[in-house]
Scaffold this active site. Structure first.
Site, mmCIF file in Angstrom:
data_model
loop_
_atom_site.group_PDB
_atom_site.id
_atom_site.type_symbol
_atom_site.label_atom_id
_atom_site.label_comp_id
_atom_site.label_asym_id
_atom_site.label_seq_id
_atom_site.Cartn_x
_atom_site.Cartn_y
_atom_site.Cartn_z
ATOM 1 N N GLU A 1 0.801 -1.230 0.000
ATOM 2 C CA GLU A 1 0.000 0.000 0.000
ATOM 3 C C GLU A 1 0.837 1.284 0.000
ATOM 4 O OE1 GLU A 1 -2.812 -0.464 3.211
ATOM 5 O OE2 GLU A 1 -3.808 -2.137 2.222
ATOM 6 N N ASN B 1 2.274 -4.438 -3.513
ATOM 7 C CA ASN B 1 0.861 -4.804 -3.368
ATOM 8 C C ASN B 1 0.065 -3.564 -2.977
ATOM 9 O OD1 ASN B 1 -1.072 -7.046 -3.062
ATOM 10 N ND2 ASN B 1 -1.017 -6.618 -0.851
ATOM 11 N N HIS C 1 -10.205 -5.644 -2.913
ATOM 12 C CA HIS C 1 -11.293 -5.579 -1.929
ATOM 13 C C HIS C 1 -12.435 -4.829 -2.619
ATOM 14 C CE1 HIS C 1 -8.873 -7.266 1.245
ATOM 15 N NE2 HIS C 1 -7.915 -6.398 1.002
ATOM 16 N N GLU D 1 -5.927 -10.255 -2.437
ATOM 17 C CA GLU D 1 -6.762 -10.197 -1.224
ATOM 18 C C GLU D 1 -8.243 -10.112 -1.585
ATOM 19 O OE1 GLU D 1 -5.396 -7.144 1.505
ATOM 20 O OE2 GLU D 1 -3.293 -7.553 1.046
ATOM 21 N N ASP E 1 -12.010 -9.979 -2.006
ATOM 22 C CA ASP E 1 -13.329 -10.195 -1.409
ATOM 23 C C ASP E 1 -14.300 -9.257 -2.105
ATOM 24 O OD1 ASP E 1 -12.563 -7.849 0.056
ATOM 25 O OD2 ASP E 1 -12.151 -9.012 1.865
#
Ligand code: XIL
Length: 421
Positions: free
Chosen positions: A161, A202, A238, A266, A268
């Protein structure tokens, strides 16, 4: 007699041959239909992963699903700085080792997460010191952790990040004290410590072509031009139901065109609660789109979901009012998205039987970690999710937002929505 006997034999043989032919025709279909998601992924050289935490490893339900359905695992919180170097120079890899051991024991690839981040940093990292000393703090940490897992971690999220939404670099303690060079320093130290691991940067909101992903694209080009080791980019993903960026595949392709690997790290897809059938159907199509986009590009080598089921999803705590974001539900039943993901990888889905769930459970409420700038402001810090045979219930503590140093407490839930502590 002989003739009749022969005829009978011939008839029998014919029936047997026909039966064998039938079985032969049907068997492969059964075999394919019986494959797990992990088997479908492995068969095509793809990685389908989940985040894992030590508390998940202690759950037999989580284990039953994760053991068989995923062929990759990412350290959930155990590899972060607050867990691995809580005090300067004193490293504790016990929890992260447990994830690595789990990966090895179940034949899964291991993704290391994460060496340098602005969040979940112990306070000592940001105390006053010179730039040279700060740089040494970074290099020592990266070196110790990447060396510890050398030969075990296939990939590392070396820098996590680093970007603002506008594509400029985030004003973290690292950027403030060291400038952009902290990224090259971290990558170089990681390569020296573990020459075999693939090194990733990432970030979130970099799935489509936008200002932030273009900032990442420009950064990796600068790193490559300078000869800094960089092997891949992680797109966290996300996502919100119905909002898969239309430029996802195009974005993946522009990174792989640089010779980089891409992973969805990651994934979702959160839904405003309660999730209805239409939303779960839309979510299945979103999962299909994400996994399909990755699987369609040779350099996109895997998709990791950020947890297995409702119980180990971070979404309800961090995005209040949202949930139902993963492939399995409160009772570890596969959501429609499960079938979509198997099909996106070219398989035929057999919905797995959910593991048995106890009707009365007591679980520990755990405080979420401190220092969650960027994520932490979005939700309460403590949540407890309890699964009963009837349905899942969520029992947040009553009263004001709890203090950060709040100790873990236990809840007993006798019925959905009825919890005491
Ligand atoms: C999350 C974990 O899932 C939570 O348990 C923790 O409290 C906060 O961090 N981006 C990342 C992950 O890179 O490490 C974050 O994980 C989710 C956002």
């Amino acid at each position: 007699m002989k003739h009749r006997s022969w005829t009978r034999h011939a008839r029998t043989a014919g029936v047997v041959a026909a039966a064998i032919a039938l079985v032969a025709a049907v068997l492969p279909a059964f075999a394919a239909a019986g494959q797990t998601l992990a088997q479908v992924a492995t068969a095509r050289g793809f990685h389908i992963g989940t985040a894992a935490g030590v508390r998940n490893l202690a759950s037999s339900q989580w284990r039953q699903v994760a053991d068989t359905q995923f062929n990759s695992v990412t350290m959930g919180n155990e590899g972060k700085w607050d867990a691995t170097e809580p005090t300067q120079g004193q490293f504790d890899f016990a929890a992260a080792d447990a994830i690595a051991d789990y990966a090895a024991a179940t034949g899964k690839r291991l993704r290391g997460h994460t060496l340098v981040w602005h969040s979940q940093l112990p306070a000592w990292v940001s105390t006053d010191r010179t730039a040279a000393a700060q740089r040494q703090v970074l290099i020592d940490h990266v070196t110790a952790e990447a060396s510890h897992f050398a030969g075990r971690a296939a990939q590392w999220d070396v820098v996590n990040e680093p970007f603002n939404e506008d594509g400029t670099l985030r004003s973290s303690v690292w950027l403030q004290r060291l400038g952009e060079s902290y990224i090259a320093d971290a990558l170089t130290a990681a390569r020296a410590a573990d020459p075999a691991a693939k090194l990733f940067i990432n970030d979130y909101n970099v799935e489509g072509v936008n200002a932030k992903s273009t900032g990442l694209y420009n950064l990796v080009q600068r790193l490559q031009a300078a000869g800094v080791p960089i092997d891949g980019v992680g797109l966290q993903a996300h996502l919100i139901v119905g909002q898969v960026p239309s430029t996802l595949r195009q974005n993946i392709e522009r990174f792989t065109a640089l010779g980089l690997k891409v992973e969805i790290t990651e994934l979702d897809v959160r839904i405003p609660l309660p999730a209805d059938t239409a939303e779960l159907t839309q979510q299945a199509s979103d999962y299909r789109a994400v996994v399909g986009a990755c699987a369609a590009v040779a350099g996109c080598t895997g998709v990791t979901t950020w947890g297995v089921g409702e119980v180990d999803s971070w979404i309800p705590a961090f995005f209040p009012g949202y949930g139902a974001a993963l492939l399995f539900d409160e009772q570890w039943r596969a959501r429609p998205a499960y079938t979509a993901v198997v099909e996106a990888l070219g398989g035929t889905a057999t919905v797995p039987d959910p593991p048995a769930v106890p009707s009365l459970v007591t679980v520990a409420a755990y405080p979420f970690e401190t220092g969650l700038a960027g994520w932490g402001s979005r939700g309460s810090e403590v949540t407890t999710q309890v699964t009963t045979a009837a349905q899942a219930v969520s029992c947040p503590p009553a009263g004001p937002r709890p203090g950060r140093a709040r100790p873990a407490r236990s809840w007993t839930c006798s019925a959905p929505g009825s919890c005491t502590r």
